[in-house]
Every structure is written in C-alpha cells, then in structure tokens.
Enzyme design. Sequence first.
Site, short mmCIF file in Angstrom:
data_model
loop_
_atom_site.label_atom_id
_atom_site.label_comp_id
_atom_site.label_asym_id
_atom_site.label_seq_id
_atom_site.Cartn_x
_atom_site.Cartn_y
_atom_site.Cartn_z
CE LYS A 117 15.26 -7.08 -3.57
NZ LYS A 117 15.34 -7.95 -4.73
CD GLU A 153 16.43 -6.48 3.82
OE1 GLU A 153 17.04 -5.75 3.04
OE2 GLU A 153 15.19 -6.46 3.93
CD GLU A 170 10.02 -0.84 -3.76
OE1 GLU A 170 10.02 -1.74 -2.89
OE2 GLU A 170 9.55 -0.99 -4.90
CD GLU A 201 13.25 -3.90 -4.01
OE1 GLU A 201 13.86 -4.41 -4.95
OE2 GLU A 201 12.27 -4.44 -3.46
CG ASN A 227 11.57 -1.10 -7.80
OD1 ASN A 227 11.97 -2.24 -8.00
ND2 ASN A 227 10.82 -0.78 -6.77
NE ARG A 274 10.79 -2.46 -12.38
CZ ARG A 274 9.80 -2.47 -11.50
NH1 ARG A 274 8.84 -1.57 -11.59
NH2 ARG A 274 9.76 -3.35 -10.52
#
Length: 642
Positions: free
Chosen positions: A116, A200, A274, A292, A294, A296
């Site tokens: 990340k 964060e 996201e 982030e 993903n 997939r």
Amino acid sequence: MFKKILIANRGEIAARVIDSARKLGVATVAVYSDADATARHVAMADEAVHIGGPRPADSYLRGDAIIAAAIATGAEAIHPGYGFLSENPDFVEAVEKAGLTFIGPSASAIRAMGLKDAAKALMEQAGVPVVPGYHGANQDPEHLAGAADTIGYPVLIKAVAGGGGKGMRLVERPQDFAAALESAQGEARTAFGNPAVLIEKYVQKPRHIEVQVFGDGASAVHLFERDCSLQRRHQKVIEEAPAPGMTEAMRAAMGQAAVRAAEAIGYKGAGTVEFIVDGSDGLRADRFWFMEMNTRLQVEHPVTEAITGIDLVEWQLRVASGEPLPAAQDAIRLSGHAFEARLYAEDVPAGFLPATGTLSHLRFPEGARADTGVRPGDTISPWYDPMIAKIITHGPTRAIALSRLRAALEGTEVAGSVTNLSFLGALARHEGFARGEVDTGLIARDLDSLTRAAAPDLSVRALAALGAAGLAEGGGAMAGFALWAPLLHTVTLDGFTAQVQVLAPGHARVRIEDEEAECRRVSGSWWVNGRPSGARIVPTPGRISVFGPGAFHFERTDPLDRRSEAAGGGLTLSPMPGLVKAVFVSPGQTVKAGDRLAVLEAMKMEHTLAAARDGTVAEVLTSPGSQVEAGVALIRLEEEQA
C-alpha cells in the site's frame, strides 16, 4: 479463445468462473483439497485434481501443485479467482514460465499495487489523490507513534500487504497506539508473512466507494462505482452499485482517476480501485482519496454486472486470450441499481465469530441471484472463509432493488449452522440505509439494534411444536386421526414444552403454558389463530426451523437430560476449531473481567479470548501452538467464593 482452463480456487468463485466458461464453450479443471473432495465446484467442473490437505498452505496455496495439475490436464490458462494466489506475482511468473496464461494482470502490475505504501507513492505520481499518512520504511514503534502524532488522531494502522481488514486497527488516542500497533503487526505477520504497516489519517465520516476498472495492458475503461460502506470491522457486509448520492461530476472524476491508476501500471484484466470518501458534506469531487487497488476480480463484482449487463469473467477470458477490450468507455451504460449481501456462517450474538456446521437445509428464493459454492448437506469447515452465498438483487431504482433484497433475504432458508441472515435482514430494513445515509460507521453505531435477536412469538413456537410432533407438512400423525381419539403429543424444545392435540388432518391445537394456538393447513400454507403465517416448517436432525418472516431455530430437547453448564464464567472455551497463537496468563495470576487471556487463530483471523469475570487463574489447559477443537476448555478460573 481457450479450449480449457484450470481454476486455482474453490467455493462460490470457482463455481462462478465455471458458469461463464461453460457459456463460452471452455472446458474447466477444478482443484480441491481433502476438505473439498465433494464440494460443489468439484462436481461442476469437467475435470478435478486433488492437490493436498485441508490447510490452504497444503493445497490452494501450493502454486507448484496447481501448475502441475494444469499441465497434466492440458489446460492452457489458469484463472486465480480471488484470494489465495490471485495477487501473488511469483505465482504469475511461475505460470508464465510453465508456458501457461495467467488470467489476470502482470506480475509487475501486482507488485506495483501489492504494497500500500509504494502504491500510494505511485498514485501520487500519476495524479491520483491519496490520503494523508505515513508510508515510509521505518517500522520502529516510536517512529510510527511520532508519525501518528504528526498526522493527528484518530489514525488507522494498516498492514502494507494484503487486505480484507486484517492487520488493520483504528486508534483514537495516543495512549492506545502501542497495543494496537503490536496487535496489527501480529495479525499481519500471520496473514501475510509481512508485519510492516502504514499510518493513515482516519476520515471521520468515511464512505468506501470503489471503481471497477478493466484493462487490456495498454488502455483501460471503468464500469462505474460500487459503494461498500456497510462494513463491520473493515469487512464488507452489503455492497451496492451505483453509490447513493453520486453526482455525475464526481462519478466522472473518480472514473478518470481510476482509469489513470490502471493505465499507470499497464493493467490487464479486471481490477478495483478503492477510494475513501469524506461524506460529511455530501459527495464532492475534491473529497475522495486513493486507498488501494485490488488486482483481481472482487467478491462484489456481481452488482457491477447487474447494472452494466456485462459478464466480467467473460471479459477476463476474452482479454486473456488476446482479444482487445470488448467495449469502449462510451459504450458502457449504467442501468438501474443493484445490491449484494454476503451470507456467512457466523455467530452474530457471540461477536460475529465464524461458525462451522453441516447445512442440513439450504434454499434460495426465486427472483434473486445467489452465487454459492455449497449445496444442502455440505459442511462449512474451519479451514476456509465461512461464506455460504452472495444474494444479489437488481431493480430500476434503488428503492425497488432494496425492496427485492429484503424479500430475497426473507426467502432465504439455512439450517445446520448459525448465520448472519437475521443481521442482514435488519440492515436491509434500516431506515437510514433506506434513505441512502451510508458510511462505514453505520453498523457500529446501531450494532445493538441490528443484532438484537427477535423473540419467537406464539405463532412461531406453535409451528415449531408441530414440526417436533412430526406434523410439518400437515401429514404424519395427522393422517391417522381418529374421531374417537384425538392424538396428543407432548414435545420439548429449547425454551418451552408444548402439548399438540391433533383435531383433524391439517388441523391441530397447540398449548404452550397458558397460551393456545389453533393451526390449520390451508392450500399448502399454515394459518395460526385465523391468520396466515407465511411460514415454512423445516425439521432437520435434532432441530426444528421455522422460516418466514424471519428465521427461528429450536433444538429438540430431552426433558430427562439434566446436564448443567459450567457456572460463573469460570471456564474459557474455544469458540471454534483453531490454533492457539498466544497465552497471556499463568496459574495464580489475578485477572479482571475483559482482560486478555489468549489469542486463537481461526478462519484466517485472530480472535482475542477475554476473561468473563474477575478472578484468579486456576489452570492453563493449553499452550501456544496447540490445535484445539470447538468447546475445548482452555483456561479455568478458581471458583468464586460464596
């Protein structure tokens, strides 16, 4: 197009991939562990290969065995599904080295987004807004605490590897930081083999909105957004598309940012970008930040399929086989609204603990899509994620889609394991959610009301008594009714005893303490005291279930059984099968209610076991590294003094 593919996954995603492959005329190969020898995805596939023991490390994480199975069966490509090896760049390289095609992004793209902190730096370079935070390499606890002070509380500690809420902790006060950091790093080390974290800023009224992207390695498109704000401990519960309150300006800005993110890494296949969104002042184009990516297919991809009419798995297969993107951006249309609810085997009153069990009864309603990897009679094992199904509905408007979701959840029937079905139904009926007032804190704020179990009324208990007497469908003993000798049954279920008097076929009177209910079978449905119940009675071994509206389960009780439970909270039992990761107490040690006693690892998560009361530790009956079964005593406190 491929002639044959292997699916390196299990459960509902393997079944989902098989469905799309079959439509394209592509043969499929399933892989399975010892625990999945009779699983639904194995039965659906054209071929199946055994790859090892029930532990993921002995089967679904064995890239070498999976590649060998693909070669042995003549598969040309491997579809990773999601989870397991789907975001493992070393596996991608091994697949390609073996002369096979990986149905997904390149190893370099996965690496670019896999950590990340590095991903955020890359996104900043690509002009994608990111959340303020610390993403550096220095993992010294004091340095990280100083970074949190600089960012300003509250902050989120997040594992730099993996996802799914694992290795993530919210810290609201400086004095809580050290313990939260230790816990997050321990869980990250267990789940991902990497204890590194980032810090964060925590957005006060956050919404989790993600954008579905699809690339062919050179260019990319987006397929609009999904709102995943209904979360519990950072785990998504109900997802929807599009996001409530989304403006065209913000949709365009988020879509463009997501496409920039995908094109910056030469992304190929289905992926999700996201974003965390500040919803405190509505949805604004300057209030979203990259979280982030993903790399997939996502669990919640069916809602995108519902609003676009696009089969994302078909797109995956087509692009992986060498075709260009199947549609340009301006050809992708948004139609209506869709919801997905994740049905899990989990014990909600016990804190949403994952559960096991054999699904003695399983029924999904017509009119809704149910993606599932299980069938009636299948077992939810302790080895894998306890998902039973995803329930998906679509409608021309959000209100209609939500109404259909409520009906679909009410029409879903599961017996044999505790589930979160009632919790999902309460969420679907939540007034604020119906108005579109969603943020990631909604469930936590209203947790008590959402998890409050409805008490079965007289009608439900009477129908359960009929089931226990063998009269569920109006037959059984009722068929043998004799005018001169009405049949009388006495049944005991957990919580009550009932007398059931059979008056005629399909007609009985049930007495429970000082209440009485007259039950009649009318046109295949049960009426209670002159009113239609709308319920179905489902007897299963050792249990009676009454479905609709709501779901109630009653254990058949032996009235002669006088076994007593351990009193006073003196025993700490294992709530499920798992691995004891840590024990924090020793004999003779004084503890307070709520103190940590041990940590159990089960179903890919760590669960802290706490003292139920104040007391002194009498015995520690386990040790770190022990594999324990559900219900096993782990720690015993001394008996309380009278």
